[in-house]
Design a protein around this motif. Structure first.
Motif, short mmCIF file in Angstrom:
data_model
loop_
_atom_site.label_atom_id
_atom_site.label_comp_id
_atom_site.label_asym_id
_atom_site.label_seq_id
_atom_site.Cartn_x
_atom_site.Cartn_y
_atom_site.Cartn_z
N LYS A 356 -3.77 -3.53 3.39
CA LYS A 356 -4.46 -4.59 4.13
C LYS A 356 -5.69 -5.07 3.36
N THR A 357 -6.41 -4.12 2.74
CA THR A 357 -7.56 -4.51 1.94
C THR A 357 -7.13 -5.36 0.76
N LEU A 358 -6.04 -4.98 0.10
CA LEU A 358 -5.53 -5.77 -1.03
C LEU A 358 -5.25 -7.20 -0.59
N ALA A 359 -4.62 -7.36 0.56
CA ALA A 359 -4.32 -8.71 1.06
C ALA A 359 -5.60 -9.47 1.41
N GLN A 360 -6.61 -8.76 1.93
CA GLN A 360 -7.85 -9.42 2.35
C GLN A 360 -8.69 -9.90 1.18
N VAL A 361 -8.67 -9.17 0.06
CA VAL A 361 -9.55 -9.53 -1.05
C VAL A 361 -8.87 -10.44 -2.07
N LYS A 362 -7.65 -10.85 -1.78
CA LYS A 362 -6.91 -11.73 -2.69
C LYS A 362 -7.66 -13.05 -2.89
N ARG A 363 -7.80 -13.45 -4.15
CA ARG A 363 -8.44 -14.71 -4.46
C ARG A 363 -7.47 -15.86 -4.23
N PRO A 364 -7.95 -17.00 -3.80
CA PRO A 364 -7.05 -18.15 -3.60
C PRO A 364 -6.32 -18.50 -4.88
N GLY A 365 -5.02 -18.66 -4.75
CA GLY A 365 -4.20 -19.04 -5.90
C GLY A 365 -3.83 -17.91 -6.83
N SER A 366 -4.27 -16.69 -6.54
CA SER A 366 -3.95 -15.55 -7.40
C SER A 366 -2.90 -14.67 -6.74
N ARG A 367 -2.51 -13.60 -7.41
CA ARG A 367 -1.46 -12.72 -6.91
C ARG A 367 -2.01 -11.33 -6.63
N THR A 368 -1.25 -10.60 -5.81
CA THR A 368 -1.55 -9.19 -5.54
C THR A 368 -0.38 -8.33 -6.02
N ILE A 369 -0.72 -7.24 -6.70
CA ILE A 369 0.30 -6.30 -7.20
C ILE A 369 -0.05 -4.93 -6.64
N ALA A 370 0.89 -4.30 -5.95
CA ALA A 370 0.69 -2.97 -5.39
C ALA A 370 1.58 -1.98 -6.12
N VAL A 371 0.96 -1.02 -6.78
CA VAL A 371 1.69 0.05 -7.48
C VAL A 371 1.62 1.28 -6.58
N LEU A 372 2.74 1.65 -5.99
CA LEU A 372 2.75 2.66 -4.94
C LEU A 372 3.61 3.86 -5.31
N GLY A 373 3.09 5.05 -5.04
CA GLY A 373 3.85 6.28 -5.23
C GLY A 373 4.07 6.98 -3.90
N GLU A 374 4.57 8.18 -3.97
CA GLU A 374 4.96 8.91 -2.77
C GLU A 374 3.76 9.29 -1.89
N MET A 375 3.98 9.25 -0.59
CA MET A 375 3.07 9.88 0.37
C MET A 375 3.67 11.25 0.67
N SER A 376 3.02 12.31 0.22
CA SER A 376 3.60 13.64 0.32
C SER A 376 3.21 14.34 1.60
N GLU A 377 3.84 15.48 1.87
CA GLU A 377 3.51 16.39 2.97
C GLU A 377 3.70 15.75 4.35
N LEU A 378 4.68 14.85 4.46
CA LEU A 378 4.94 14.21 5.75
C LEU A 378 6.09 14.85 6.51
N GLN A 400 3.78 -8.61 -5.47
CA GLN A 400 4.69 -7.78 -6.27
C GLN A 400 4.44 -6.31 -5.97
N LEU A 401 5.52 -5.58 -5.71
CA LEU A 401 5.45 -4.13 -5.59
C LEU A 401 6.01 -3.49 -6.83
N VAL A 402 5.37 -2.41 -7.27
CA VAL A 402 5.94 -1.54 -8.29
C VAL A 402 5.95 -0.14 -7.68
N VAL A 403 7.14 0.36 -7.38
CA VAL A 403 7.29 1.66 -6.72
C VAL A 403 7.63 2.70 -7.78
N VAL A 404 6.88 3.81 -7.76
CA VAL A 404 6.97 4.79 -8.84
C VAL A 404 7.46 6.14 -8.31
#
Length: 470
Positions: A356-378, A400-404
Motif C-alpha cells: 500500500k505504501t508503494l502504491a501511495q508514494v508512486k510518482r505521477p507517470g512512473s511505475r512501481t516494481i515489487a520484488v517479493l519473497g516468501e512470508m515464512s512461518e505461516l 510489475q511484480l518479481v516473485v523470488v
C-alpha cells in the motif's frame, strides 16, 4: 552491567564458582558487559557459553578469554585460566542474572520499564521510544531485534545505576515466552501493538498468538498502564484481561492518543497527533509508511504516561529517519529511481502495508516494481495468505511484480490467474536472477520495493539494488 561480586553472580545464577587457576576470589567485582557472542566480549566482560541448535558456545570460550573476558558462565568446567560459574542451563542463568540486576536497579526507585510486543512493529516502536526517552534521561533499549530469551535479558544486563528507562522489546514464538521475559522485568507500561499471522505456524494458530501476546498485560498491576491498539479487534479484548489502567491508541475517535489528517509522500508521513486532554501537534514523520504511524502513536502513549511533554515527544519522533536497517529503508536515487528495502521480515499484515505504501508514494507517470519473497512461518495459512497478497498487488495497480523463490511461487500463480494482468508478474528462482531482471527493466522515476521474510534473504538483494541505483 552494574558492579557485582563473583559471589553475588554465583548466587543469582544458582551456580558453582570455580576460580579455574586464577587468583580471582568470590569477592572479586565484575562490572563488564555480558554477551553470548565471543566477538563482542571486551576487557572485564562476562561470556555466557550458550548451547544452540547448530553449535555450542563453549567452543568459543577460548576466543572470549583472548578478548579479555573476566568470567565465563558455562554448563561444564573448561580448562581455561579464567574464573567460571558452572550452571545447569546457561540461558536460564542469563535470565536469572538479568532478573537480579533489574531488581537491584529498580530498588533505587528511578527505573521505569516499558515492554513492547506485537506481531509487527516492535523494533520500530522500541527505536522511537528510545529516541524520545533519551531526551529525558539515561535509556537502555535493545539493539536490533534482541527480543527473545537471550536478547531480552542481554539488553536488561546493560542497565546501570543511572538508568531511568528500560525499553524491553519482547517477542515470542510460543505461549509462555513473553511471560518468562516479564518475570525478569515487569513493565510499568506494557504495549501491545497488533496481533496478526506472523509466526502463526509456530504458535499453532491465531488463538495461541492472541494468548501469547496477552501475556504482556495479564500480570500488570493496577498502578501500571496497558497501552493497547484500539483499531485491532484481537487486541481490544485484552483490556478485560488486565488489572492495569488502559490507554488506547489508534486512528479512530475512541482512541485516547490518535492521529488524524494523514498525508503520505515519498519522504514519510505527516499527521496530527492528539493527546488526552485535547493537546495536539503536527508531526513530520520521516519513517516511510502509513502503518508506522501506529507505532508512533504507541510510543507517544507510553512516553506521555512516563511524564514526557508532547512537544518533546514530537521532537523525538521527528529525529528518527529510519525505523531500522532493512525496514522501509529508502535507497537509490540515480535517474530518480527509488529502492525501498523492507526485507528484514514479512507477515501478511506488513506485506500488505508495504505494498500500500508503494502504491501511495508512486510518482505521477512512473511505475512501481515489487520484488517479493516468501512470508515464512505461516503454517496452514501460508497458501491463502500468499494468494491474498497476490490479489492485493493486482488491485493496487502495482506495475510489475518479481516473485523470488519457490516458497513465494503461489503468489506469482495467483497474480497471473487474475484476468486483469498479462505478463506483469515474473517468477525467478534466485536473488541473482531478480537483480538482473530488475536492473534490466527499471526506468527513470520507478519505485522499487523489496519485501520478504528474513529467511528468504532478499534484504541483501535490496542492498545490491540500492547500491546499483545509488
Amino acid at each position: 552491567m552494574i558492579a557485582m561480586t563473583l559471589a553475588e553472580i554465583t548466587a543469582a545464577t544458582s551456580g558453582r564458582f570455580e576460580p579455574a587457576g586464577t587468583d580471582a576470589s568470590t569477592e572479586t567485582v565484575i562490572d563488564g558487559a555480558v554477551t553470548t557472542d565471543s566477538r563482542e566480549v571486551g576487557a572485564g566482560g562476562i561470556f555466557v557459553a550458550k548451547r544452540g541448535e547448530f553449535d555450542d558456545g563453549h567452543r568459543f570460550a577460548p576466543a572470549a578469554v583472548d578478548q579479555g573476558a573476566a568470567l565465563l558462565i558455562v554448563e561444564r568446567l573448561l580448562e581455561l585460566p579464567v574464573a567460571q560459574v558452572v550452571v545447569e542451563d546457561s540461558v536460564d542463568a542469563l535470565g536469572a542474572l538479568a532478573t537480579e540486576v533489574v531488581r537491584r536497579v529498580r530498588a533505587q526507585g528511578r527505573l521505569k520499564i516499558v515492554g513492547v510486543t506485537g506481531s509487527n512493529g516492535k523494533t520500530t516502536t522500541k527505536n522511537l521510544l528510545r529516541t524520545v526517552l533519551e531526551q529525558v534521561g539515561p535509556t537502555v533499549a535493545a539493539r536490533k531485534s534482541y527480543n527473545n530469551e537471550v536478547g531480552a535479558p542481554t539488553t536488561m544486563l546493560e542497565l546501570t545505576e543511572d538508568t531511568e528507562f528500560l525499553v524491553a522489546e519482547m517477542g515470542a514464538s510460543g505461549v509462555g515466552e513473553i511471560a518468562r521475559l516479564i518475570r525478569m522485568a515487569r513493565p510499568d507500561v506494557g504495549i501491545v501493538l497488533k496481533v496478526g499471522l506472523a509466526h502463526a505456524g509456530e504458535f499453532g494458530g491465531i488463538e495461541k498468538t492472541v494468548q501469547a501476546k496477552s501475556e504482556m498485560v495479564t500480570d500488570l498491576l493496577p498502578t501500571d498502564v496497558a497501552v493497547l491498539n484500539a483499531d485491532d479487534p484481537r487486541v481490544v479484548p485484552m483490556a478485560e484481561r488486565t488489572a492495569a489502567r488502559v490507554v488506547w491508541f489508534g486512528l479512530g475517535e475512541g482512541a485516547d492518543v490518535r492521529a488524524t489528517d494523514l498525508v503520505v509522500h515519498p519522504q514519510g508521513t505527516e499527521f496530527t497527533i492528539t493527546a488526552p486532554g485535547g493537546e495536539s501537534a503536527r508531526v513530520r514523520f520521516s519513517v516511510l509508511g502509513e502503518h508506522h504511524v501506529m507505532n508512533a502513536l504507541a510510543a507517544t502513549s507510553a512516553a506521555l504516561e512516563l511524564g514526557v511533554p508532547l512537544a518533546t515527544i514530537v521532537t523525538g519522533l521527528e529525529r528518527v529517519t529510519l525505523a531500522e536497517q532493512w525496514r522501509m529503508q529508502v535507497m537509490g536515487g540515480r535517474d530518480d529511481i527509488t529502492v525501498i528495502n523492507d526485507a528484514y521480515n514479512a507477515s501478511p499484515d506488513s506485506m500488505a502495508a508495504a505494498l500500500k505504501t508503494l502504491a501511495q508514494v508512486k510518482r505521477p507517470g512512473s511505475r512501481t516494481i515489487a520484488v517479493l519473497g516468501e512470508m515464512s512461518e505461516l503454517g496452514e495459512f501460508s497458501g491463502e495468505e500468499h494468494d491474498r497478497i497476490g490479489l492485493l498487488a493486482v488491485r493496487l495497480g502495482i506495475s510489475q511484480l518479481v516473485v523470488v523463490g519457490e516458497g513465494a511461487r503461489r503468489l506469482h500463480i495467483t497474480t497471473i490467474n487474475e484476468g486483469s494482468w498479462d505478463g506483469e508478474s515474473a517468477y525467478v528462482e534466485s536473488a541473482d536472477e531478480a537483480f538482473d531482471l530488475v536492473t534490466g527493466m527499471a526506468r527513470p522515476g520507478d519505485t522499487v520495493l523489496v519485501k520478504s521474510s528474513n529467511s528468504a534473504g532478499l534484504r541483501h538483494l535490496g542492498d545490491r539494488l540500492g547500491e546499483w541505483f545509488a
